[in-house]
Design a protein around this motif. Sequence first.
Motif, short mmCIF file in Angstrom:
data_model
loop_
_atom_site.label_atom_id
_atom_site.label_comp_id
_atom_site.label_asym_id
_atom_site.label_seq_id
_atom_site.Cartn_x
_atom_site.Cartn_y
_atom_site.Cartn_z
N ASP A 121 45.34 24.19 55.28
CA ASP A 121 46.16 25.77 54.17
C ASP A 121 44.48 26.08 54.37
OD1 ASP A 121 46.70 27.40 52.63
OD2 ASP A 121 46.84 26.20 50.74
N THR A 122 45.09 27.62 55.02
CA THR A 122 43.49 28.63 55.12
C THR A 122 44.36 29.37 54.63
OG1 THR A 122 44.37 29.13 57.37
CG2 THR A 122 42.67 27.64 57.06
N ARG A 123 45.17 29.51 53.85
CA ARG A 123 45.17 31.27 52.94
C ARG A 123 44.31 31.12 52.45
NH1 ARG A 123 50.93 29.15 50.18
NH2 ARG A 123 49.11 27.66 50.16
N VAL A 124 44.11 32.58 51.47
CA VAL A 124 42.98 33.34 51.32
C VAL A 124 43.25 32.65 49.57
CG1 VAL A 124 41.80 35.32 50.61
CG2 VAL A 124 42.19 34.66 52.79
N ASP A 125 42.38 32.35 48.90
CA ASP A 125 43.09 31.84 47.32
C ASP A 125 42.84 33.11 46.29
OD1 ASP A 125 43.99 29.30 47.89
OD2 ASP A 125 41.86 28.96 48.88
N ALA A 126 41.63 34.20 46.71
CA ALA A 126 41.29 34.73 45.94
C ALA A 126 39.85 35.67 47.02
CB ALA A 126 40.07 34.73 44.53
N CYS A 127 40.27 37.14 46.67
CA CYS A 127 39.22 38.17 46.84
C CYS A 127 38.25 38.53 46.22
CB CYS A 127 39.69 39.36 47.44
SG CYS A 127 39.22 40.57 48.27
N LEU A 128 36.94 38.07 46.16
CA LEU A 128 35.92 38.94 45.43
C LEU A 128 36.12 40.62 45.97
CD1 LEU A 128 33.30 35.62 45.59
CD2 LEU A 128 34.84 36.30 44.03
N TYR A 129 36.30 41.08 44.98
CA TYR A 129 36.04 42.78 45.79
C TYR A 129 35.39 43.24 44.90
CZ TYR A 129 37.59 47.40 47.22
OH TYR A 129 37.61 48.39 48.05
N PHE A 130 33.96 43.98 45.49
CA PHE A 130 32.27 44.11 44.93
C PHE A 130 32.70 46.03 44.58
CE2 PHE A 130 30.76 40.05 46.18
CZ PHE A 130 29.67 40.14 45.01
N LEU A 131 32.53 46.23 43.37
CA LEU A 131 33.01 47.90 43.82
C LEU A 131 31.28 48.62 43.38
CD1 LEU A 131 35.19 47.83 40.66
CD2 LEU A 131 35.76 48.46 43.17
N ASN A 132 30.71 49.14 43.46
CA ASN A 132 29.90 50.15 43.57
C ASN A 132 30.33 51.08 42.59
OD1 ASN A 132 27.85 51.37 43.96
ND2 ASN A 132 27.87 51.91 46.10
N HIS A 133 28.99 50.73 40.86
CA HIS A 133 28.92 51.33 40.50
C HIS A 133 28.01 53.04 40.29
CE1 HIS A 133 24.71 51.08 39.60
NE2 HIS A 133 24.78 49.81 40.27
N SER A 134 29.41 53.94 40.85
CA SER A 134 28.77 55.50 41.00
C SER A 134 28.46 55.80 39.25
CB SER A 134 29.66 55.73 42.13
OG SER A 134 30.95 56.00 41.39
N GLY A 135 29.42 56.05 38.30
CA GLY A 135 29.38 56.01 36.79
C GLY A 135 30.65 56.75 36.93
N HIS A 136 31.29 57.19 38.27
CA HIS A 136 31.88 58.20 38.46
C HIS A 136 33.61 57.52 38.22
CE1 HIS A 136 29.64 61.29 38.97
NE2 HIS A 136 29.21 60.81 39.67
N GLY A 137 33.75 56.07 38.15
CA GLY A 137 34.59 54.99 38.19
C GLY A 137 35.01 54.57 39.80
N VAL A 138 36.14 53.80 39.63
CA VAL A 138 36.36 53.57 41.13
C VAL A 138 36.84 54.57 42.05
CG1 VAL A 138 38.07 51.45 42.58
CG2 VAL A 138 37.73 51.39 39.75
N LYS A 139 35.91 54.55 43.48
CA LYS A 139 36.39 55.02 44.70
C LYS A 139 37.51 55.42 44.85
CE LYS A 139 31.29 55.27 45.62
NZ LYS A 139 30.91 54.74 46.43
N THR A 140 37.97 56.80 45.67
CA THR A 140 39.70 56.49 45.77
C THR A 140 39.52 55.62 47.33
OG1 THR A 140 39.26 58.94 45.19
CG2 THR A 140 41.11 57.71 46.50
N ARG A 141 39.19 55.28 48.07
CA ARG A 141 39.40 54.24 49.79
C ARG A 141 38.99 53.32 48.75
NH1 ARG A 141 33.36 56.14 50.22
NH2 ARG A 141 31.82 54.82 49.97
N ASP A 142 38.56 52.90 47.45
CA ASP A 142 38.51 51.05 47.07
C ASP A 142 39.61 51.58 46.63
OD1 ASP A 142 36.50 50.35 47.67
OD2 ASP A 142 35.03 51.98 45.95
N MET A 143 40.31 52.04 45.56
CA MET A 143 41.28 51.98 44.95
C MET A 143 42.94 51.76 45.82
SD MET A 143 41.35 52.02 41.87
CE MET A 143 43.13 51.98 41.61
N GLU A 144 42.89 52.62 47.59
CA GLU A 144 43.38 52.61 48.16
C GLU A 144 43.48 50.97 48.65
OE1 GLU A 144 44.21 54.26 52.99
OE2 GLU A 144 42.98 55.13 51.89
N LEU A 145 42.78 50.56 49.03
CA LEU A 145 42.33 49.40 50.14
C LEU A 145 42.98 48.33 48.23
CD1 LEU A 145 41.84 47.47 51.71
CD2 LEU A 145 39.76 47.36 51.41
N LEU A 146 42.73 48.38 47.09
CA LEU A 146 42.85 47.17 46.42
C LEU A 146 44.23 47.55 45.98
CD1 LEU A 146 39.96 48.07 43.88
CD2 LEU A 146 40.61 45.71 44.51
N GLY A 147 45.12 48.26 46.62
CA GLY A 147 46.65 49.37 46.49
C GLY A 147 47.13 47.79 47.27
#
Length: 188
Positions: A121-147
């Motif tokens: 079983d080599t399935r990925v159990d969890a994804c640690l997604y690091f977000l850059n704290h830009s002060g303007h919320g989550v970037k558009t490209r991060d939202m795309e990948l998270l989606g």
Amino acid sequence: HVGISSFPRQVLRRILKRTFDFHLLVVGETGVGKSSVIKALYQNHAKDKRDNSIKSTDQFEIQKVTIAGDAMDVNLVIAEAPGFGDLDSSDVFDKIECYISSHLDSYFEAELSVNQSNISDTRVDACLYFLNHSGHGVKTRDMELLGRLHKLVTIVPIIGKADTCTRQEVDVFKQQILSQLSQNKISI
């Protein structure tokens, strides 16, 4: 003790002698602190201090380490995805999605096979997604990948380099993250 009454203890003892495999995928843009967190994890919790990193052909850096637990040891396999920059990130996004999907598919195929005794079983159990704290919320490209990822794997959002922010800044950014994820119907 011998007999049916001691069977649960025998099973538990046998299970605890084994090691548990846990597969993490670490994702985020370049320079957000992914490698630093991984190194700190190894230095502080590893049973075997050797760095067992290998470069695979799909540009993911795979590191394996055994972490000693109270009841059981954990074989932690961390796949660090290539960082993505300010330019076109769709190629990196495709590789990340393909990495998760290929592990899901290989496990599914193994389950369908006649000989299931050696299923790895080599399935990925969890994804640690690091977000850059830009002060303007989550970037558009991060939202795309998270989606794209949230239906394939459990996502754990992490504020990268949060130690450079005040507690209030971290709390505000955390609320922005949760709000944006909820608006885009992304489950974590």
